[in-house]
Write a protein that holds these residues in place. Structure first.
Motif: not given
Length: 392
Positions: A95-100, A128-137
């Motif tokens: 879910s937090s993979w950059g390709q998502k 402003s990484g969307n992937d980083a937001c999901v990973a840390i959440a």
């Protein structure tokens, strides 16, 4: 700091039943604001909270990646309280993979990669990484929804009237919205509550996986102002958004523009607001922490007199060059002060006037605890107040 001559103008005749509060209202200072090309905007003094200029500041908008300011707040507060640490490692999931996140901002996380909280936090704030937001959440709260629930708890705690979050990253969602005013308030909390977290907002670039990306806030490179944050955002529905903060020797301003037509435009309009604000206003500290404004009689208590003042440094915003024209008065919420009273309890306001117009107020607080008196003391004060009432 303003000299005590302003407090000398405080008069007993100003005492009245009143509970005014100008801090939450927008004051017209009589200074024409610049023409700003945005759907909505606001310029706020960080220290006083005064709104210096605005257009539709409470209009609900798609926040886009301005959402990440609240994501950042949740992370920064968890770091401050020790719930997580900067060197904690987070495993990147599907879910937090950059390709998502094709076609959107990301820090280019790889599946199953282990990444530190510190790097993820910079991935959120700087690039402003969307992937980083999901990973840390997911790491902090167990799921995106649990993290979003925490974001919305802070919305309630901050008293935001026109904000609701439905994502951790800001991609458009019909149930996600905010306003220029609310974003300025979130920015204020980041600066005041989480100074270590806020320092990251000034970083101009971030390199991860050998990919260097610049901070999208172009004002960080502007040498005519001291800009040290904050955040950009863009989606097709939101347009181009920017929250910016800049400071000089005695003033810090926060500007928000939302719904601008271009990247360059959001920088131009933000700079207009900030430069106009610094040219037109200054922040002054009329009351320092612990400063007494008045001594008042107190009834039914173990003390006969009590000092009123402020327990923290207090600020107001004044048009440039007008500080010497300020007048002040204090206003009590009740005609008489009655025990018990707790240190820090608000019992009135110090109201500041310019050209016979109220422009700001500061809470008037009790400077020490006052416990209730015994039976005899209460009876005597009742007699005193009864007699006084006959002559008023």
């Amino acid at each position: 700091m303003l000299k005590n001559k302003f407090l000398k103008s405080v008069s007993l005749c100003a005492l009245a039943l009143s509970s005014i509060a100008y801090a939450n209202s927008d004051v017209d200072y009589g200074i024409s604001s610049p023409q700003i090309n945005a759907q909505t905007y606001i310029l706020m003094d960080y220290n006083s909270g005064a709104v210096l200029a605005s257009l539709n500041p409470d209009q609900r908008q798609y926040p886009a990646s301005l959402t990440k300011m609240m994501t950042s707040y949740v992370v920064g507060d968890a770091l401050r309280t020790g719930k997580i640490k900067n060197n904690d490692l987070v495993t990147i999931t599907e879910s937090s993979w950059g390709q998502k996140f094709p076609g959107s901002s990301k820090m280019f996380l790889n599946l199953n990669q282990q990444v530190s909280v510190d790097d993820l936090n910079r991935g959120i704030i700087v690039v402003s990484g969307n992937d980083a937001c999901v990973a840390i959440a997911e790491h902090l709260s167990g799921s995106q929804q649990a993290f979003i629930d925490t974001m919305n708890k802070y919305v309630q705690q901050f008293g935001l009237k026109n904000t609701h979050f439905a994502t951790v990253h800001g991609l458009d969602d019909p149930n996600q919205y905010s306003s220029a005013r609310d974003m300025a308030i979130i920015g204020t909390h980041l600066i005041r509550d989480l100074p270590e977290e806020y320092k990251i907002y000034a970083e101009k670039e971030f390199t991860f996986n050998k990919i260097k990306q610049p901070n999208r806030n172009g004002l960080l490179w502007d040498k005519t102002m001291n800009v040290d944050g904050m955040k950009t955002g863009h989606t097709d529905k939101a347009g181009y958004n920017l929250v910016a903060s800049a400071y000089n020797s005695n003033t810090r301003l926060i500007s928000v523009v939302m719904g601008v037509e271009s990247i360059k435009g959001r920088e131009i309009e933000s700079k207009k607001l900030l430069q106009w604000g610094f040219a037109s206003f200054e922040t002054v500290k009329p009351l320092a922490a612990g400063q007494t404004v008045s001594e008042q009689s107190v009834y039914y208590g173990d003390l006969n007199k009590i000092q009123l003042g402020t327990l923290q440094d207090s600020y107001i915003t004044v048009p440039k060059g007008k500080t010497g024209e300020l007048k002040a008065r204090y206003v009590l919420e009740k005609k008489t002060l009655e025990a018990p009273l707790a240190k820090g309890q608000i019992v009135g306001k110090v109201v500041y006037q310019l050209n016979d117009k109220d422009i700001a107020s500061i809470d008037l607080q009790v400077m020490q605890d006052v416990a209730e008196a015994g039976f005899i003391g209460k009876a005597w004060d009742w007699v005193v107040l009864t007699i006084k009432g006959l002559f008023n």
